[in-house]
Design an enzyme around this catalytic site. Structure first.
Site, mmCIF file in Angstrom:
data_model
loop_
_atom_site.group_PDB
_atom_site.id
_atom_site.type_symbol
_atom_site.label_atom_id
_atom_site.label_comp_id
_atom_site.label_asym_id
_atom_site.label_seq_id
_atom_site.Cartn_x
_atom_site.Cartn_y
_atom_site.Cartn_z
ATOM 1 N N CYS A 81 0.820 -1.224 0.000
ATOM 2 C CA CYS A 81 0.000 0.000 0.000
ATOM 3 C C CYS A 81 0.851 1.270 0.000
ATOM 4 O O CYS A 81 0.331 2.356 -0.248
ATOM 5 C CB CYS A 81 -0.914 0.010 1.209
ATOM 6 S SG CYS A 81 -2.088 -1.332 1.192
ATOM 7 N N SER A 231 -11.956 -0.253 2.903
ATOM 8 C CA SER A 231 -11.817 0.476 1.650
ATOM 9 C C SER A 231 -12.322 -0.458 0.553
ATOM 10 O O SER A 231 -12.297 -1.677 0.717
ATOM 11 C CB SER A 231 -10.358 0.842 1.400
ATOM 12 O OG SER A 231 -9.557 -0.323 1.414
ATOM 13 N N ILE A 233 -12.532 -2.141 -3.428
ATOM 14 C CA ILE A 233 -11.631 -2.599 -4.495
ATOM 15 C C ILE A 233 -11.755 -1.561 -5.611
ATOM 16 O O ILE A 233 -12.868 -1.174 -5.971
ATOM 17 C CB ILE A 233 -12.051 -4.021 -4.932
ATOM 18 C CG1 ILE A 233 -11.758 -4.987 -3.781
ATOM 19 C CG2 ILE A 233 -11.358 -4.427 -6.224
ATOM 20 C CD1 ILE A 233 -12.397 -6.348 -3.926
ATOM 21 N N LYS A 351 -11.399 5.032 2.109
ATOM 22 C CA LYS A 351 -12.746 4.525 2.377
ATOM 23 C C LYS A 351 -13.730 4.942 1.292
ATOM 24 O O LYS A 351 -14.502 4.117 0.813
ATOM 25 C CB LYS A 351 -13.228 5.039 3.765
ATOM 26 C CG LYS A 351 -14.648 4.707 4.103
ATOM 27 C CD LYS A 351 -14.810 3.222 4.360
ATOM 28 C CE LYS A 351 -16.089 2.591 3.923
ATOM 29 N NZ LYS A 351 -16.449 2.525 2.552
ATOM 30 N N HIS A 355 -9.286 2.803 -3.166
ATOM 31 C CA HIS A 355 -7.952 2.327 -2.782
ATOM 32 C C HIS A 355 -7.341 1.437 -3.868
ATOM 33 O O HIS A 355 -7.298 0.227 -3.733
ATOM 34 C CB HIS A 355 -8.075 1.571 -1.445
ATOM 35 C CG HIS A 355 -6.775 1.125 -0.868
ATOM 36 N ND1 HIS A 355 -5.547 1.587 -1.280
ATOM 37 C CD2 HIS A 355 -6.511 0.225 0.120
ATOM 38 C CE1 HIS A 355 -4.594 1.009 -0.572
ATOM 39 N NE2 HIS A 355 -5.150 0.171 0.264
#
Ligand code: COA
Length: 372
Positions: A81, A231, A233, A351, A355
């Site tokens: 990430c 979060s 996809i 969120k 993401h």
């Protein structure tokens, strides 16, 4: 008519190269004094998992080719990430070293074309493949363990997580680029209208908290993390142009200065003594503050990593905005809201904004006035 689906920011029909070129084109158009691609000396691309989602590895030279940068150096960065945050940092280091004056940094991933099961399995490789993924830990599972540890140590409640989700959806509703460009109230209206149209019992939630406490509308993914703690996809790309300070005015009258950056690392989760704080984030923040000559009190707005709602609470503690264990109370009191004393994730955060895992960074940026 049922209102349009609020999960509108997906791009299943586009490829990674389409998304990257789109972000690049928009970035180029935003350079008010103009940018000639020939002036870009190097490219750093953050992609975490394009092999698995699109059967496309070696992403950096492919992107260089698609934006017209061949034969200049193109390097791919992968750090889960933190991927594109690290890519920006590498770009900053390259410019600061004096090797390059003009560097392009981008991040891209396309995930929604794959099934949730497949994405979950691929993302699990971002943990420890042998000691976590192999025994069934997924990312919602890892953050569920982190959340329960925080609840146990500090008394954090499910309602605190729900407040983070509500705040970030409120912010996402104001961001036209957000995947969920919708507040939780908007989502409630959409669900109510849909139930009416289908002739189903119409839910009568009083407010966001009632909606989020309803196991139908907010099912458990990995307790205590529910759907609205996760979060989504996401598909997405972003590009940023880094130039040496001395030539910045050649490109724009209003450059944004990067005044601090930091980076740290940590053991895999199962090896950590404490799950309620992230050592790497603390180290990175300390380095960035020191480089910038600022303290947490000076920060007027922060975009932090909220892949799950608990992650935002922990980030606000690790970055020194609030004492350990006080992040949840700060959300409850509205301190991190857009009009609070320390606004956090005004973009909607991961969120609501979405993401696409490589993510663009949370750096210390500043205008010249703040620096002086
Ligand atoms: N938050 C809120 N709503 C969400 C959502 C999220 N994260 N993800 C999906 N939805 C909504 C969809 O819009 C859809 O709503 P609709 O019925 O009104 O159209 C509904 O939930 C079902 O969507 P679907 O895509 O089928 O959900 P899913 O159950 O397949 O996936 C998650 C939901 C939470 C499991 C998935 O988004 C996920 O795995 N997220 C975490 C990703 C992750 O781990 N990232 C790395 C973090 S480090």
């Amino acid at each position: 008519m049922v209102p349009e689906c609020v999960n509108s920011g997906t791009h299943k029909d586009k490829t990674v190269r389409d998304l990257f070129v789109e972000a690049f084109t928009e970035m180029k158009a935003s350079v008010d004094r103009g940018l000639d691609v020939k002036d870009i000396e190097a490219l750093y691309v953050g992609t975490a998992m394009t092999e698995f989602f699109e059967w496309q590895g070696h992403t950096a030279p492919i992107m260089a080719s698609w934006v017209g940068m061949v034969p200049n150096p193109a390097t791919r960065i992968e750090d889960a990430c933190a991927t594109s945050g690290v890519a920006v940092r590498e770009g900053v280091i390259a410019v600061a070293s004096g090797i390059y004056d003009v560097v392009l940094v981008g991040g891209v991933e396309r995930m929604t074309a794959a099934s949730t099961e497949y994405v979950t399995e691929i993302l699990a490789a971002g943990g420890d493949a042998f000691y976590e993924a192999a025994v069934g830990f997924t990312f919602p599972g890892l953050y569920a363990a982190i959340a329960t540890a925080h609840m146990h140590k500090y008394g954090t409640k499910l309602e605190h997580f729900m407040k983070v989700a509500t705040k970030n959806h409120n912010n996402g509703a104001l961001n036209p680029k957000a995947q969920f460009n919708a507040s939780i109230r908007d989502i409630m209206s959409m669900r109510t209208a849909r139930a009416k149209e289908k002739g189903q019992p119409v839910p009568a939630w009083k407010d966001e908290m009632e909606f989020l406490n309803d196991p139908q509308s907010n099912p458990i993914v990995a307790w205590p993390m529910r759907l609205f703690d996760c979060s989504p996809i996401t598909d997405g790309a972003a590009c940023v142009l880094l130039v040496a300070e001395e030539i910045a005015k050649k490109f724009t009258d209003n450059p944004i200065y990067i005044i601090g950056t930091g980076q740290g690392s940590d053991h895999a989760l199962h090896e950590r003594a404490d799950l309620t704080s992230f050592l790497s984030a603390k180290i990175a923040a300390q380095q960035a503050y020191e480089m910038a000559g600022v303290t947490p009190e000076d920060i007027q707005l922060a975009e932090v990593h909220d892949c799950f709602t608990i992650a935002e609470i922990i980030a606000t503690e690790d970055l020194g905005f609030f004492k350990s264990g006080v992040g949840a109370k700060a959300v409850e009191e509205g301190l991190t809201a857009r009009n609070g004393s320390k606004p956090v994730n005004t973009s909607g955060g991961l969120k609501a904004k979405g993401h696409p895992v490589p993510e663009m960074p949370n750096f210390i940026f500043a205008t010249k006035t703040l620096v002086s």
